[in-house]
Motif scaffolding. Sequence first.
Motif, PDB file in Angstrom:
ATOM      1  N   SER A  84      27.976 -15.695  -2.779  1.00 21.75           N
ATOM      2  CA  SER A  84      28.238 -15.270  -1.584  1.00 21.75           C
ATOM      3  C   SER A  84      28.383 -13.824  -1.476  1.00 21.75           C
ATOM      4  O   SER A  84      28.297 -13.079  -0.544  1.00 21.75           O
ATOM      5  N   MET A  85      28.644 -13.047  -2.732  1.00 24.89           N
ATOM      6  CA  MET A  85      28.863 -11.734  -2.621  1.00 24.89           C
ATOM      7  C   MET A  85      27.995 -10.822  -3.491  1.00 24.89           C
ATOM      8  O   MET A  85      27.367 -11.133  -4.467  1.00 24.89           O
ATOM      9  N   GLN A  86      27.403  -9.637  -2.704  1.00 25.77           N
ATOM     10  CA  GLN A  86      26.343  -8.903  -3.297  1.00 25.77           C
ATOM     11  C   GLN A  86      26.798  -7.212  -3.157  1.00 25.77           C
ATOM     12  O   GLN A  86      27.559  -6.916  -2.309  1.00 25.77           O
ATOM     13  N   TYR A  87      26.578  -6.415  -4.178  1.00 25.45           N
ATOM     14  CA  TYR A  87      27.191  -5.161  -4.374  1.00 25.45           C
ATOM     15  C   TYR A  87      26.132  -4.171  -4.603  1.00 25.45           C
ATOM     16  O   TYR A  87      24.868  -4.440  -5.290  1.00 25.45           O
ATOM     17  N   GLY A  88      26.039  -3.017  -4.048  1.00 21.80           N
ATOM     18  CA  GLY A  88      25.328  -1.879  -4.245  1.00 21.80           C
ATOM     19  C   GLY A  88      25.711  -0.491  -4.088  1.00 21.80           C
ATOM     20  O   GLY A  88      26.745  -0.541  -3.301  1.00 21.80           O
ATOM     21  N   LYS A  89      25.286   0.467  -4.779  1.00 21.24           N
ATOM     22  CA  LYS A  89      26.124   1.944  -4.802  1.00 21.24           C
ATOM     23  C   LYS A  89      25.193   2.874  -4.083  1.00 21.24           C
ATOM     24  O   LYS A  89      23.939   2.866  -4.635  1.00 21.24           O
ATOM     25  N   ALA A  90      25.591   3.474  -2.945  1.00 20.58           N
ATOM     26  CA  ALA A  90      24.556   4.337  -2.150  1.00 20.58           C
ATOM     27  C   ALA A  90      23.988   5.537  -3.221  1.00 20.58           C
ATOM     28  O   ALA A  90      24.932   6.094  -3.786  1.00 20.58           O
ATOM     29  N   LYS A  91      22.623   5.557  -3.193  1.00 21.42           N
ATOM     30  CA  LYS A  91      21.942   6.396  -4.101  1.00 21.42           C
ATOM     31  C   LYS A  91      21.961   7.933  -3.388  1.00 21.42           C
ATOM     32  O   LYS A  91      21.725   8.689  -4.145  1.00 21.42           O
ATOM     33  N   ARG A  92      21.969   7.882  -2.312  1.00 25.42           N
ATOM     34  CA  ARG A  92      21.872   8.950  -1.359  1.00 25.42           C
ATOM     35  C   ARG A  92      22.772   8.777  -0.304  1.00 25.42           C
ATOM     36  O   ARG A  92      23.500   7.604   0.147  1.00 25.42           O
ATOM     37  N   ASP A  93      22.978   9.916   0.834  1.00 27.90           N
ATOM     38  CA  ASP A  93      23.787   9.740   1.933  1.00 27.90           C
ATOM     39  C   ASP A  93      22.808   8.775   2.859  1.00 27.90           C
ATOM     40  O   ASP A  93      21.665   9.045   2.921  1.00 27.90           O
ATOM     41  N   LEU A  94      23.434   7.711   3.560  1.00 29.32           N
ATOM     42  CA  LEU A  94      22.715   6.668   4.093  1.00 29.32           C
ATOM     43  C   LEU A  94      23.333   6.558   5.563  1.00 29.32           C
ATOM     44  O   LEU A  94      24.710   6.858   5.885  1.00 29.32           O
ATOM     45  N   LEU A  95      22.468   6.348   6.441  1.00 25.18           N
ATOM     46  CA  LEU A  95      22.917   5.878   7.912  1.00 25.18           C
ATOM     47  C   LEU A  95      22.684   4.325   7.837  1.00 25.18           C
ATOM     48  O   LEU A  95      21.607   3.989   7.971  1.00 25.18           O
ATOM     49  N   ILE A  96      23.842   3.629   8.099  1.00 24.41           N
ATOM     50  CA  ILE A  96      23.640   2.066   8.167  1.00 24.41           C
ATOM     51  C   ILE A  96      24.102   1.516   9.490  1.00 24.41           C
ATOM     52  O   ILE A  96      24.741   2.055  10.200  1.00 24.41           O
ATOM     53  N   ARG A  97      23.332   0.620  10.147  1.00 20.61           N
ATOM     54  CA  ARG A  97      23.643   0.258  11.350  1.00 20.61           C
ATOM     55  C   ARG A  97      23.936  -1.373  11.344  1.00 20.61           C
ATOM     56  O   ARG A  97      23.428  -1.875  10.421  1.00 20.61           O
ATOM     57  N   SER A  98      24.683  -1.719  12.110  1.00 21.24           N
ATOM     58  CA  SER A  98      25.017  -3.224  12.551  1.00 21.24           C
ATOM     59  C   SER A  98      24.555  -3.482  13.861  1.00 21.24           C
ATOM     60  O   SER A  98      23.718  -2.573  14.197  1.00 21.24           O
ATOM     61  N   HIS A  99      24.791  -4.451  14.524  1.00 20.19           N
ATOM     62  CA  HIS A  99      24.375  -4.832  15.716  1.00 20.19           C
ATOM     63  C   HIS A  99      24.776  -3.549  16.804  1.00 20.19           C
ATOM     64  O   HIS A  99      23.969  -3.497  17.731  1.00 20.19           O
ATOM     65  N   SER A 132      15.562   1.751  -3.135  1.00 18.68           N
ATOM     66  CA  SER A 132      15.344   2.932  -3.025  1.00 18.68           C
ATOM     67  C   SER A 132      16.789   3.451  -2.314  1.00 18.68           C
ATOM     68  O   SER A 132      16.983   5.001  -2.483  1.00 18.68           O
ATOM     69  N   ALA A 133      17.665   2.796  -1.603  1.00 19.80           N
ATOM     70  CA  ALA A 133      18.936   3.149  -1.089  1.00 19.80           C
ATOM     71  C   ALA A 133      20.015   2.860  -1.945  1.00 19.80           C
ATOM     72  O   ALA A 133      21.023   3.533  -1.986  1.00 19.80           O
ATOM     73  N   VAL A 134      19.989   1.837  -2.672  1.00 23.90           N
ATOM     74  CA  VAL A 134      21.346   1.352  -3.392  1.00 23.90           C
ATOM     75  C   VAL A 134      20.849   1.231  -5.057  1.00 23.90           C
ATOM     76  O   VAL A 134      19.750   0.702  -5.453  1.00 23.90           O
ATOM     77  N   GLU A 135      21.736   1.771  -5.724  1.00 18.24           N
ATOM     78  CA  GLU A 135      21.955   1.298  -7.248  1.00 18.24           C
ATOM     79  C   GLU A 135      22.470   0.136  -7.639  1.00 18.24           C
ATOM     80  O   GLU A 135      23.680  -0.002  -7.231  1.00 18.24           O
ATOM     81  N   LYS A 136      21.716  -0.752  -8.317  1.00 17.34           N
ATOM     82  CA  LYS A 136      22.523  -2.017  -8.696  1.00 17.34           C
ATOM     83  C   LYS A 136      23.049  -2.176 -10.025  1.00 17.34           C
ATOM     84  O   LYS A 136      23.357  -3.307 -10.573  1.00 17.34           O
ATOM     85  N   ARG A 137      23.187  -1.134 -10.869  1.00 23.60           N
ATOM     86  CA  ARG A 137      23.600  -0.968 -12.147  1.00 23.60           C
ATOM     87  C   ARG A 137      24.936  -1.314 -12.362  1.00 23.60           C
ATOM     88  O   ARG A 137      26.024  -0.961 -11.593  1.00 23.60           O
ATOM     89  N   ASP A 138      25.309  -2.465 -13.334  1.00 26.68           N
ATOM     90  CA  ASP A 138      26.648  -3.140 -13.542  1.00 26.68           C
ATOM     91  C   ASP A 138      27.481  -3.554 -12.286  1.00 26.68           C
ATOM     92  O   ASP A 138      28.637  -3.593 -12.321  1.00 26.68           O
ATOM     93  N   LEU A 139      26.831  -3.910 -11.336  1.00 28.94           N
ATOM     94  CA  LEU A 139      27.229  -4.499 -10.072  1.00 28.94           C
ATOM     95  C   LEU A 139      27.239  -5.936  -9.912  1.00 28.94           C
ATOM     96  O   LEU A 139      27.623  -6.251  -8.836  1.00 28.94           O
ATOM     97  N   PHE A 140      26.640  -6.659 -10.755  1.00 31.72           N
ATOM     98  CA  PHE A 140      26.052  -8.031 -10.533  1.00 31.72           C
ATOM     99  C   PHE A 140      27.271  -8.899 -10.309  1.00 31.72           C
ATOM    100  O   PHE A 140      27.304  -9.794  -9.303  1.00 31.72           O
ATOM    101  N   THR A 141      28.531  -8.572 -10.937  1.00 28.66           N
ATOM    102  CA  THR A 141      29.644  -9.335 -10.466  1.00 28.66           C
ATOM    103  C   THR A 141      30.720  -8.878  -9.518  1.00 28.66           C
ATOM    104  O   THR A 141      31.858  -9.313  -9.368  1.00 28.66           O
ATOM    105  N   GLY A 142      30.471  -7.450  -9.329  1.00 32.34           N
ATOM    106  CA  GLY A 142      31.236  -6.710  -8.227  1.00 32.34           C
ATOM    107  C   GLY A 142      31.634  -5.466  -8.927  1.00 32.34           C
ATOM    108  O   GLY A 142      31.236  -4.648  -9.473  1.00 32.34           O
ATOM    109  N   THR A 143      32.940  -5.158  -8.450  1.00 32.55           N
ATOM    110  CA  THR A 143      33.491  -3.835  -8.804  1.00 32.55           C
ATOM    111  C   THR A 143      34.128  -3.951 -10.352  1.00 32.55           C
ATOM    112  O   THR A 143      34.619  -2.726 -10.691  1.00 32.55           O
ATOM    113  N   PHE A 144      33.778  -4.949 -11.236  1.00 32.51           N
ATOM    114  CA  PHE A 144      34.208  -4.726 -12.416  1.00 32.51           C
ATOM    115  C   PHE A 144      32.928  -5.414 -13.160  1.00 32.51           C
ATOM    116  O   PHE A 144      32.107  -6.002 -12.656  1.00 32.51           O
TER     117      PHE A 144
END
Length: 492
Positions: free
Chosen positions: A363-378, A102-114
């Motif tokens: 080791s690498m996964q990608y997703g494109k923000a579908k909307r403005d998000l607030l992301i948190r780290s530790h 619901s937060a990220v779109e995974k279209r055409d991002l399986f191998t990364g930025t190409f």
Amino acid sequence: FSITIRSSIADRPSTLSANAPPADLPLRKIPGDYGFPLLGSIKDRFAYFYTEGCDAFFRSRIRRYNSTVFRVNMPPGPPISADPRVIALLDAVSFPILFDTSAVEKRDLFTGTFMPSTDLTGGYRVLSYLDPSEPLHAPLKKLLFFLLSHRRRSLIPEFRRAFGSLFSSLESDLSKQGKVDFGPGNDRACFDFLSRALLGRDPADSPLGSDAPGIITKWVLFQIGPLLTIGLPRFIEDATLHSFRLPPALIRADYDRLADFFRESAGPVLDEANRLGISREEAVHNLVFSICFNSFGGMKILFPNIVKWLGRAGGRLHSRLAAEVRAAVRSNAGQIGMRVIEEEMPLVKSVVYEALRIEPPVSMQYGKAKRDLLIRSHDAAFEVKTGEVLFGYQPFATKDPRVFDRAEEFVGDRFVGEEGERLLRHVVWSNGPETEGPTVENKQCAGKDFVVLVARLLVIELFLRYDSFEIEVGSSALGSSVKLTSLKRASF
Ligand code: HEM
Ligand code: 243
């Protein structure tokens, strides 16, 4: 800090839909910059592949920015990828946003930025590249669930046949040559197993003969070469492999042989595809991809990794595994079955999860923000704008020292017992928590349970046959290169 307290830090949601900053964390601007358009990307790429190397590339930037979330360019960059700019997520708290469809779109991002040319997959955008919102995602994922379950009773016997024969030939080569490469035999056993178990077809009795592993390896290179180092001199490699696509026409004839094999061998699965409203041809190319790229490719990385981590762990862990596996199989009249594995092999289960944790095969996964998000780290919260690409380097999430004790160490029994099982939700090799499963609505690996099963079967086969073994480890373009230097036959 006990393990439980550490985990509870990561229990908080990694995203909040409200735009108000969380009360407990400072709001911070995402550090890092992309540099000049083409130059910045080439500079980051050269550091990533050569001057720093992948792990040091991320580690040095975490230190520089004092943040596990920052902006950076990811390979390959232009002209292969139109836009290499990403926001890197390098801890166990921020990473899971990538599972939230619901937060990220995974279209055409399986191998990364190409995305590799669809000429390499019969002209189709296969399932791995589809977002769950696309109409064929659900039917194609259902088709794979069918593929993996319709011959389930043949999985264990076919695995034992293919890998029994692998180990017999490894033993005989080892006794002649003093050491033997695990890779080539593993490749053969993997394809034989997949083909016989999932399709009921022996590749040896088809026009493919024993050519499939070689063809697939080349075909995979055409797709993800821009992400790999294959050992050419660095300036040459960067100016070719990472800068231009290999022309699909060069692999067309080989690919057609693979596709013909599936067209002729997958009858019942193709019939199921028709029932699900998928055309026969689209199903054929999806089967090629899921068996040759997803399954064979994944096992080609994972199996040598498992042998490597177990080999390094040494004799004491080997004895405990051998004792567990043999007692369980004896208690079941010499048979291996799903129930015995599930209920009587806690250490086997744990070492497989630990291998998937310490070295996630992809080791690498990608997703494109579908909307403005607030992301948190530790430590902080960060604002992300609609359309920005999020990138997670998974080993830094699954070796996060604020979640796992002795995070950099292979601890064979880490996941044994109740306390251990609570950590399983931080094992995310399948693009989702190990405590959850793939559905037609998410992007979690369709093969999750299958992969865990075959990995356990590999460990079981090893320790039914051997008390212990020794290895030598080298590097390779995909995963590790592992040579066996001794195999000690079972003595009890
Ligand atoms: C997706 C890993 C084996 C089918 C994924 C993803 C990962 C992954 C990380 C998510 C990619 C992303 O969207 O960013 C692995 C590993 C494997 C393995 C490490 C083996 C060791 C398999 C097998 C199948 C399979 C055996 C067989 C059907 C798929 C499919 C997707 C996927 C279809 C896309 C799911 C969707 O679109 O909803 N896998 N995989 N994988 N995997 Fe696997
Ligand atoms: O850096 C790496 O992790 C090496 C592998 C690059 C893989 C490219 C992205 C593929 C994404 C998901 C893959 C899923 C698996 O089903 C199969 C991986 C097989 C790779 C050959």
